[in-house]
Each structure stands twice: as C-alpha cells, then as structure tokens.
Design a protein around this motif. Structure first.
Motif, PDB file in Angstrom:
ATOM      1  N   THR A  26     -30.860   3.242   9.645  1.00 44.39           N
ATOM      2  CA  THR A  26     -30.727   3.189   8.191  1.00 44.39           C
ATOM      3  C   THR A  26     -31.911   3.851   7.509  1.00 44.39           C
ATOM      4  O   THR A  26     -31.752   4.560   6.522  1.00 44.39           O
ATOM      5  CB  THR A  26     -30.631   1.726   7.714  1.00 44.39           C
ATOM      6  OG1 THR A  26     -29.575   1.072   8.413  1.00 44.39           O
ATOM      7  CG2 THR A  26     -30.367   1.647   6.216  1.00 44.39           C
ATOM      8  N   THR A  61     -21.827   3.224  14.035  1.00 41.51           N
ATOM      9  CA  THR A  61     -22.799   4.276  14.263  1.00 41.51           C
ATOM     10  C   THR A  61     -22.383   5.222  15.386  1.00 41.51           C
ATOM     11  O   THR A  61     -21.285   5.142  15.914  1.00 41.51           O
ATOM     12  CB  THR A  61     -24.195   3.693  14.532  1.00 41.51           C
ATOM     13  OG1 THR A  61     -24.116   2.752  15.605  1.00 41.51           O
ATOM     14  CG2 THR A  61     -24.703   2.971  13.290  1.00 41.51           C
ATOM     15  N   GLY A  97     -35.228   6.794   3.168  1.00 43.83           N
ATOM     16  CA  GLY A  97     -34.160   6.750   4.151  1.00 43.83           C
ATOM     17  C   GLY A  97     -32.793   7.146   3.624  1.00 43.83           C
ATOM     18  O   GLY A  97     -32.650   7.803   2.591  1.00 43.83           O
ATOM     19  N   VAL A  98     -31.788   6.721   4.370  1.00 47.14           N
ATOM     20  CA  VAL A  98     -30.399   6.992   3.977  1.00 47.14           C
ATOM     21  C   VAL A  98     -30.107   6.443   2.577  1.00 47.14           C
ATOM     22  O   VAL A  98     -29.381   7.079   1.808  1.00 47.14           O
ATOM     23  CB  VAL A  98     -29.432   6.440   5.038  1.00 47.14           C
ATOM     24  CG1 VAL A  98     -27.984   6.470   4.550  1.00 47.14           C
ATOM     25  CG2 VAL A  98     -29.571   7.230   6.337  1.00 47.14           C
ATOM     26  N   LEU A 128     -30.934   9.034   0.074  1.00 44.87           N
ATOM     27  CA  LEU A 128     -29.934  10.107   0.052  1.00 44.87           C
ATOM     28  C   LEU A 128     -28.722   9.671  -0.767  1.00 44.87           C
ATOM     29  O   LEU A 128     -28.178  10.443  -1.571  1.00 44.87           O
ATOM     30  CB  LEU A 128     -29.505  10.469   1.476  1.00 44.87           C
ATOM     31  CG  LEU A 128     -30.580  10.984   2.432  1.00 44.87           C
ATOM     32  CD1 LEU A 128     -29.950  11.367   3.765  1.00 44.87           C
ATOM     33  CD2 LEU A 128     -31.331  12.153   1.849  1.00 44.87           C
ATOM     34  N   GLU A 140     -24.455  10.930   7.932  1.00 49.15           N
ATOM     35  CA  GLU A 140     -24.303   9.484   7.758  1.00 49.15           C
ATOM     36  C   GLU A 140     -24.236   9.119   6.275  1.00 49.15           C
ATOM     37  O   GLU A 140     -23.347   8.374   5.839  1.00 49.15           O
ATOM     38  CB  GLU A 140     -25.465   8.743   8.410  1.00 49.15           C
ATOM     39  CG  GLU A 140     -25.421   7.235   8.187  1.00 49.15           C
ATOM     40  CD  GLU A 140     -26.623   6.498   8.744  1.00 49.15           C
ATOM     41  OE1 GLU A 140     -26.566   5.256   8.817  1.00 49.15           O
ATOM     42  OE2 GLU A 140     -27.628   7.147   9.107  1.00 49.15           O
ATOM     43  N   ALA A 141     -25.177   9.633   5.494  1.00 45.96           N
ATOM     44  CA  ALA A 141     -25.230   9.304   4.068  1.00 45.96           C
ATOM     45  C   ALA A 141     -23.991   9.794   3.329  1.00 45.96           C
ATOM     46  O   ALA A 141     -23.475   9.103   2.442  1.00 45.96           O
ATOM     47  CB  ALA A 141     -26.489   9.902   3.442  1.00 45.96           C
ATOM     48  N   GLY A 191     -33.920   6.138   8.759  1.00 49.04           N
ATOM     49  CA  GLY A 191     -34.104   7.557   9.075  1.00 49.04           C
ATOM     50  C   GLY A 191     -35.257   7.855   9.998  1.00 49.04           C
ATOM     51  O   GLY A 191     -35.959   8.857   9.817  1.00 49.04           O
ATOM     52  N   TYR A 251     -28.545  12.304   9.820  1.00 45.41           N
ATOM     53  CA  TYR A 251     -28.665  11.302   8.758  1.00 45.41           C
ATOM     54  C   TYR A 251     -27.960  11.763   7.481  1.00 45.41           C
ATOM     55  O   TYR A 251     -27.405  10.948   6.743  1.00 45.41           O
ATOM     56  CB  TYR A 251     -30.134  11.010   8.459  1.00 45.41           C
ATOM     57  CG  TYR A 251     -30.845  10.222   9.530  1.00 45.41           C
ATOM     58  CD1 TYR A 251     -30.391   8.966   9.931  1.00 45.41           C
ATOM     59  CD2 TYR A 251     -31.988  10.729  10.146  1.00 45.41           C
ATOM     60  CE1 TYR A 251     -31.047   8.243  10.916  1.00 45.41           C
ATOM     61  CE2 TYR A 251     -32.654  10.010  11.130  1.00 45.41           C
ATOM     62  CZ  TYR A 251     -32.185   8.776  11.512  1.00 45.41           C
ATOM     63  OH  TYR A 251     -32.843   8.056  12.487  1.00 45.41           O
ATOM     64  N   TYR A 252     -28.008  13.064   7.234  1.00 43.02           N
ATOM     65  CA  TYR A 252     -27.310  13.610   6.065  1.00 43.02           C
ATOM     66  C   TYR A 252     -25.819  13.323   6.175  1.00 43.02           C
ATOM     67  O   TYR A 252     -25.184  12.870   5.211  1.00 43.02           O
ATOM     68  CB  TYR A 252     -27.578  15.105   5.972  1.00 43.02           C
ATOM     69  CG  TYR A 252     -27.036  15.787   4.742  1.00 43.02           C
ATOM     70  CD1 TYR A 252     -27.635  15.610   3.496  1.00 43.02           C
ATOM     71  CD2 TYR A 252     -25.947  16.646   4.823  1.00 43.02           C
ATOM     72  CE1 TYR A 252     -27.152  16.261   2.367  1.00 43.02           C
ATOM     73  CE2 TYR A 252     -25.458  17.303   3.710  1.00 43.02           C
ATOM     74  CZ  TYR A 252     -26.062  17.107   2.478  1.00 43.02           C
ATOM     75  OH  TYR A 252     -25.589  17.755   1.363  1.00 43.02           O
ATOM     76  N   VAL A 303     -36.234  12.145   6.675  1.00 41.52           N
ATOM     77  CA  VAL A 303     -35.423  11.264   5.837  1.00 41.52           C
ATOM     78  C   VAL A 303     -36.137   9.936   5.589  1.00 41.52           C
ATOM     79  O   VAL A 303     -36.010   9.346   4.506  1.00 41.52           O
ATOM     80  CB  VAL A 303     -34.047  11.023   6.496  1.00 41.52           C
ATOM     81  CG1 VAL A 303     -33.248   9.946   5.763  1.00 41.52           C
ATOM     82  CG2 VAL A 303     -33.255  12.326   6.539  1.00 41.52           C
TER      83      VAL A 303
END
Length: 291
Positions: free
Chosen positions: A37, A152, A62-63, A66, A242-243, A39, A239-240, A44
C-alpha cells in the motif's frame, strides 16, 4: 501457532447487509495495509505525502497519494487517509491499530499480507477473519461504509526462485489464489463490500504483453517490469497500475480519461504511452470483474 479467532463475530456478521456501491456523499477514504500500500522500494512511497493524512505520522504518500492525484484530475473531492505497517497482515491492524482506524469513513480499502497468512502461506482463514472483524467494527461507526479488499499480485520470487506453494506454477496462479481467498472472505463475511482486482490486472498486462512475466530472464523490449529490484514489491509502474485499478473500482471513473499526460505518472517518470496502456488495462479489468 495460535489460531486467531473472532469468536461470536461470525454469526453477527451473517445478518448484516452488504453495501454494493459508493454512497452519493462518499468523500472520505481510508487505506489500511502494508508495504504494497505504501509503495515500498519505489519513489511511490514518498510521493506527495502532503496530499494525504498518514495516521501513523510517518510521512508516507504511497498508493493513497496516487489515488488523491487522480481524484484531483477527475475533479473529485476525496479526503484520503492511510494507516500502514510494513510486513503486517490485517489481523495486526485489527489487534494493534484499532484506535487509528476505528472511525466514520465512507470507503475503506483493506490490503492484506502478500501470502495471506505469514505462517501458513495461502491459507485464507486468518486473512478473512481479520477483514471481517475490521469491516464489522467500521460498520458500527457508519452502517453504509464500503469496505473493499485488494487482491494483490503474484510475487516473482515465490514463483521462480523461493520455495512456496506457487513455485513452478504459472505466473498468474498466485494472484488467482489471492483473489479466490478474497472471494471466500466476502462469502463468509457479508459486511465486506467487494474486491479490487489488482493482481488480475497484472495478469492481464502479461497476457497482453504490456509487461514481462519473468524478470529473471531479462525484460523484453517494449514491455514493462511491474516488479521492483526484489522481484517482490512493485515498481513505479506496478504501483501505478494498482492505484488505477483501485481508483476506477471505487469511483467508477474511466481512468483512460486521465490520458498520457496524467500528472502522477509524469512525476514518477513513466513513459506516456505506457501510462495510457496501463490505464487501458485497469479499465478493462475493473469493468470485466464482478463484484
């Protein structure tokens, strides 16, 4: 190992109705999770902490940051908070961080440990019980809260190198198992509103050859590496993605509209074409998955 139990909670949860959509007035969101979460091992982690409220006061963006950046570009007014602890599962947050997370939220995003149970990889019981307990607690403060579980991604280290239940299996297998565990949690605890298919979006990126599924044999030209250097956590691109998935699942906003000039992706140094391709993957996965 001591089996973590909720006791009489299960019977109480079964009688509570599930909230399927964001309330019209929903404007507060809390992220509860771990290094996936916040990053870890990428830029991130320290991205724009000024945009969010870190309940642990650790200066993490973190996320969640974003998510907030996407919201600003989509002209949506969200107050974003986070409570994260590296290497911890949801049982830890319920047992040790109740004071921080117990409150009136419109939406809460729960991200569990990467293998579900640190001591029993792949076993969904502890993960599901903790998610149900947190959701039930939050329903006491707001009966309309929407609680979503993040499914995840596959860890490359556990698929290709380290002994695990997933070693030697298809690279998509671990993410599919994690998603199945979240579906189990929803069935057992109806107070959990839904799941967010981040791992399935990673799988889709590999199938569509936007990302390389095996970082140990080199990254194919023109494809992204969704993992960072430890082949465990995500890269900035991972992570991008994910967000993006979280943002579209929560808000219903078509993230393809953010486009190649999207602010957070530019800040992270992502190539514009890659940003657009990741946005398309996120949209396709969210709109193809129910709930």
């Amino acid at each position: 190992m001591r089996r973590w139990r909720i006791g009489a909670l299960t019977a109480a949860l079964a009688t509570m109705a599930m909230t399927a959509a964001v309330p019209v007035s929903a404007r507060t969101i809390l992220f509860v999770g771990n290094s996936f979460t916040f990053g870890a091992n990428s830029p991130v982690m320290r991205y724009r902490p000024d945009l969010v409220r870190d309940l642990n006061r650790e200066g993490i963006g973190g996320v969640p940051a974003l998510f907030k950046t996407f919201a600003e570009q989509a002209r949506q007014d969200w107050t974003v908070s986070l409570e994260t602890a590296g290497g911890r599962d949801l049982a830890y947050h319920y047992e040790q961080k109740r004071r921080e997370i117990d409150g009136r939220w419109d939406v809460v995003i729960l991200q569990g440990y990467s293998t579900l149970d640190p001591q029993r990889p792949g076993d969904p019981i502890r993960h599901a019980e903790a998610a149900g307990a947190i959701a039930a607690m939050l329903r006491q403060a707001n009966s309309r809260v929407r609680v979503e579980l993040v499914s995840t991604w596959t860890r490359a280290d556990l698929t290709y190198r380290t002994p695990s239940p997933w070693r030697g299996k298809a690279v998509t297998a671990m993410a599919d198992d994690l998603a199945a565990a979240n579906s189990y949690a929803m069935r057992r605890y109806p107070v959990i509103s839904g799941t967010i298919p981040v791992g399935q979006a990673w799988n889709r990126a590999w199938v569509d050859r936007i990302a390389d599924p095996n970082p140990y044999d080199g990254i194919a030209f023109g494809q992204l590496d969704l993992w960072t250097w430890d082949q465990y956590h995500a890269s900035a691109a991972g992570y991008y993605l994910e967000a993006l998935v979280i943002f579209e699942k929560v808000t219903g906003f078509d993230v393809r509209r953010l486009g190649e000039q999207e602010r957070a992706g530019r800040d992270l140094g992502l190539e514009p074409r890659s940003m657009a391709r990741l946005q398309a993957i996120a949209h396709a996965e969210v709109t193809s998955v129910r709930p």
